[in-house]
Enzyme design. Structure first.
Site, PDB file in Angstrom:
ATOM      1  N   ASP A 292       0.862  -1.173   0.000  1.00  0.00           N
ATOM      2  CA  ASP A 292       0.000   0.000   0.000  1.00  0.00           C
ATOM      3  C   ASP A 292       0.910   1.238   0.000  1.00  0.00           C
ATOM      4  O   ASP A 292       2.137   1.133   0.148  1.00  0.00           O
ATOM      5  CB  ASP A 292      -0.963  -0.010   1.198  1.00  0.00           C
ATOM      6  CG  ASP A 292      -2.182   0.882   0.946  1.00  0.00           C
ATOM      7  OD1 ASP A 292      -2.128   1.725   0.030  1.00  0.00           O
ATOM      8  OD2 ASP A 292      -3.191   0.743   1.672  1.00  0.00           O
TER       9      ASP A 292
HETATM   10  C1  NOJ Z   1      -3.950   3.968   0.286  1.00  0.00           C
HETATM   11  C2  NOJ Z   1      -5.152   3.093   0.388  1.00  0.00           C
HETATM   12  O1  NOJ Z   1      -5.112   2.359   1.595  1.00  0.00           O
HETATM   13  C3  NOJ Z   1      -5.327   2.125  -0.769  1.00  0.00           C
HETATM   14  O2  NOJ Z   1      -6.601   1.539  -0.673  1.00  0.00           O
HETATM   15  C4  NOJ Z   1      -5.134   2.809  -2.091  1.00  0.00           C
HETATM   16  O3  NOJ Z   1      -5.306   1.895  -3.140  1.00  0.00           O
HETATM   17  C5  NOJ Z   1      -3.774   3.439  -2.110  1.00  0.00           C
HETATM   18  N1  NOJ Z   1      -3.674   4.433  -1.058  1.00  0.00           N
HETATM   19  C6  NOJ Z   1      -3.458   4.095  -3.449  1.00  0.00           C
HETATM   20  O4  NOJ Z   1      -4.202   5.234  -3.608  1.00  0.00           O
END
Ligand code: NOJ
Length: 773
Positions: A292
């Site tokens: 993530d």
């Molecule tokens: C953080 C989030 O937790 C995730 O769901 C997302 O895909 C990513 N950022 C990218 O934006």
């Protein structure tokens, strides 16, 4: 996934392979050979570059070549990019990679396409309340069509985190509390994005790679506080949380995103058991794993080492791509030289990234997703919008519908006549209609509820509007709750002035549509709440509206279950509309005015108060249960100040018609290892209107070697019946359906008695018993 590249012929592959005398056949072996060949030419730095996923800001067309990432692309230090959309911009950057970098390896472009693209569908929690797998698949199909027309090859969806804690704002992005339903939805989404025929996934240019997230257990954050610690037994993981991720893997999902939280005391991003032993070893996952956003760098804060250490740990755990941390790019070479990571580990991750690009067909045509003719034709077109409207209407959940005093008919549906007043801070806001995680939404393009109703009722009824209150009294809270262009334009008048204006509007109306609840940014990422009521000023407005004596329909906007005891007691009609997407206003009109009969059912329990959380239907009995329907008994598992029941249970939702269930009949009272039992009920629409019912099947394992939940969903069907129509509904029960993970984590169906329960929600059920021999 193995069959994905069956028909792929790679131009680049062919060119490269021809120099080595090998013909490209498009089989898995061809892919292996192609990648072997390519990797032989790559330097260590170029291999590490494939593992790097930086985020771009918005890059203006024509500026890509001079943007910050351009140099990195040319130097082969980037494997993909995310956060960018638009065919021209993406083509420009792809061209840099293909034409200017040494080996011309194409980039993969990803984006958070979560519940639609420019045509926005309901937030995932709302979508799940349709219980309609075809509709959910179709929403993902349309999202893929639109995103791919705009240059995107890869989406960070589906999000399948089970959660039983509505304080956690990200419940809006998931499918609720149940793993069985969550698994079915995960598979429908993967089919929608990648293609429904497993042999032909990703072969077309309107199919994109899915990324199941957040692996794993992200929805179990302590106290519902986002990014917080998670800790649970292995048995609970396997029985209650892991299944939807595994279901996505079984459906062929191309990638997996690691979660921010820790699992067994080690952050998921560095957890080898999770990323390698379970995901690849036990489940057979063949794709790649991305972290993530800054997931690697955050492990420094988790306290397990400096950036070099945590980057090495992530790679060694089985992570293939580093989103934004720059940890792989800046430290892996050093770790290799110092013997902290092996060349094999870097090669393996690089190979997985190249495989993903091969499966997507990017070596064949790096501009596969850059067809300039597609955006005008494929994005936000009439057909997509009509589908979104239909699906939005079927996601709404009718929580209450009673007559006004002295009347026989329930308030809803409303008549298209007279004067209708839309009152409340959610009643006339365009930007809040699409809901959280709608990054491609055109925030000013979708009608507000007031605008939509005015259009729909033109010539039939007059529609009035008043704001009535701000979102809440605390201005700084409102600021936190309306970020990223979703402002509710806080009104500088006093609460009393706003209320007076609303009441002056209300007295002119025959019916009041109170558009209240959360703003769209009160749920989603980093939007945890510790109180779950409708905010203060809005509640005061609602009380004042009810005091007018006019019929009031609470049209509730929310991204999570709220605590609504007061509203349930005092408001005659409550329609929960979540955040319904680009067509929400029309869909709400369709349901409020009876063109569509509501059919949504809750996929998450609504608690009576925050103290009951976590509250979920598939709870254990305990050694001191309270008999159902009872409240306090000393030395039983209960509270002094509230009973144990949710306000609205899982599976609950009303309709403008009523459905009757017969008793459950079983084809046999005994089930043996290789047989099955048919459970049958007769469902009757005994009301005045046609409508759809979600028939739910639950099972209770009465005696297990470990304790078992009081009931677990094991089947469902959404059935449309004309008024007065009856139909036999059948479910097949096989021993497989009875399996669970026991103390030794074996997946077993244990002989003994089981109750099978069928009904329209998790509490009102007809039941029958059988024995597994
Ligand atoms: C953080 C989030 O937790 C995730 O769901 C997302 O895909 C990513 N950022 C990218 O934006």
């Amino acid at each position: 996934m193995k069959k994905l590249f069956k028909n792929t012929t790679c131009l680049l592959a062919a060119a490269m392979l021809s120099t080595s005398g090998i013909q490209a056949q498009g089989t898995p072996r061809d892919m292996d050979r192609f990648i072997d060949d390519l990797m032989k030419k790559m330097t260590v730095e170029e291999k590490i570059g494939q593992l790097n996923l930086p985020v771009t800001g918005e890059i203006v067309t024509g500026q890509a070549k001079s943007s910050g990432v351009a140099n990195q692309i040319v130097q082969s230090r980037v494997g993909g990019l995310f956060g960018l959309k638009g065919v021209d911009r993406i083509r420009e950057l792809q061209q840099l990679a293909v034409e200017k970098s040494r080996l011309g390896i194409p980039l993969i472009f990803g984006l958070d396409v979560i519940h639609g693209y420019e045509t926005v569908f309901p937030i995932p929690l709302g979508l799940s309340c349709t219980w309609d797998l075809e509709a959910i698949e179709q929403s993902a199909r349309i999202a893929a069509t639109e995103a791919s027309a705009d240059g995107i090859a890869w989406t960070f969806s589906p999000m399948v985190d089970i959660s039983r804690d509505p304080r956690w704002g990200r419940v809006s992005e998931g499918n609720g509390e149940d793993p069985f339903l969550g698994g079915a939805i995960a598979q429908a989404m993967v089919r929608g994005y990648q293609g429904s025929n497993p042999d032909q996934q990703l072969t077309r240019n309107d199919q994109i790679m899915a990324c199941v997230k957040h692996y794993a257990l992200y929805g179990a954050a302590e106290a519902g506080r986002d990014y917080n610690t998670v800790d649970m037994s292995r048995q609970r993981m396997f029985n209650e949380y892991l299944y939807p991720y595994q279901a996505a893997v079984d459906a062929g999902v191309g990638s997996v995103m690691a979660s921010f939280n820790e699992v067994d005391g080690v952050p998921a991003t560095a957890n080898r058991w999770l990323m390698t032993d379970l995901l690849r070893g036990q489940w057979g996952f063949q794709g790649f794993v991305v972290t993530d956003y800054t997931g690697i760098a955050e492990m420094v804060q988790h306290g397990i080492g400096d950036l070099q250490t945590v980057s090495a740990r992530a790679l060694n755990a089985g992570i293939d791509m580093d989103m934004v941390s720059d940890g792989f790019a800046s430290t892996l070479k050093k770790s290799l030289d110092e013997g902290k990571v092996s060349m094999e580990a870097i090669d393996q991750a690089c190979r997985r990234m190249l495989e993903a690009k091969y499966k997507l067909g990017l070596f064949d045509d790096p501009y596969k997703y850059c067809d300039t003719k597609r955006p005008a034709r494929d994005i936000f077109n009439k057909e997509h919008r009509a589908t979104a409207r239909r699906i939005a209407a079927s996601s709404f959940v009718l929580l209450k519908n009673q007559p006004m005093q002295g009347k026989a008919e329930p308030i809803l549906p409303l008549k298209k006549q007279g004067t209708v007043a839309v009152i409340g801070p959610l009643g006339n806001t365009r930007s809040n209609m699409p809901g959280t995680w709608s990054v491609a939404a055109r925030l000013d393009a979708y009608p507000s509820l007031y605008e939509g109703l005015k259009e729909m009722l033109a010539g039939k009824a007059e529609v009035l509007w008043a704001k009535g209150s701000n979102l809440m009294s605390d201005a700084s809270y409102e600021e936190r709750a309306t970020m990223f262009g979703r402002s509710l334009n806080r009104d500088q008048r006093t609460d009393q002035q706003l209320l007076d204006e609303a009441l002056a509007t209300a007295v002119r109306a025959d019916v009041i549509i109170a558009a209240l609840g959360e703003s769209s940014e009160m749920s989603g990422e980093s939007s945890s709440r510790s109180e779950l009521g409708i905010p203060d000023t809005q509640r005061a407005l609602l009380e004042a509206l009810l005091a007018t004596g006019k019929p009031v329909v609470l049209t509730l906007f929310t991204g999570r279950p709220l605590t609504l005891c007061w509203e349930q007691e005092h408001v005659p009609a409550i329609l929960n509309v979540w955040f319904g997407g680009s067509e929400a206003a029309y869909a709400i009109g369709d349901v409020l005015f009876g063109d569509v009969n509501p059919s949504g059912k809750l996929t998450m329990s609504f608690p009576k108060n925050v103290g009951q959380i976590p509250i979920y239907y598939a709870h254990k009995n305990t050694g001191r249960p309270l008999a159902e329907g009872h409240w306090f008994e000393k030395f039983r598992s209960n509270y002094l100040d509230v009973d144990n029941e949710p306000l609205y249970p899982f599976g609950y939702g009303l309709s403008y018609t009523t459905f009757q269930y017969s008793d459950v009949s079983l084809s046999s009272q005994t089930l043996t290892a290789d047989s099955s039992i048919t459970a049958t009920v007769t469902l009757t629409n005994n009301g005045q209107r046609d409508g759809a019912e979600v028939v739910q099947l639950y099972i209770h394992d009465l005696v297990g070697s470990s304790t078992r939940p009081v009931r677990e969903l094991r089947g469902f069907q959404k059935v449309f019946l004309k008024a007065g129509e009856s139909r036999q509904i059948t479910f097949q029960i096989t021993p497989d359906l009875l399996r669970y993970y026991n103390y030794e984590l074996q997946h077993v169906a244990e002989p003994g008695d089981f109750d099978v329960m069928i009904g329209g929600n998790s509490q009102q059920l007809k039941s029958a018993r059988f024995t597994l021999k």
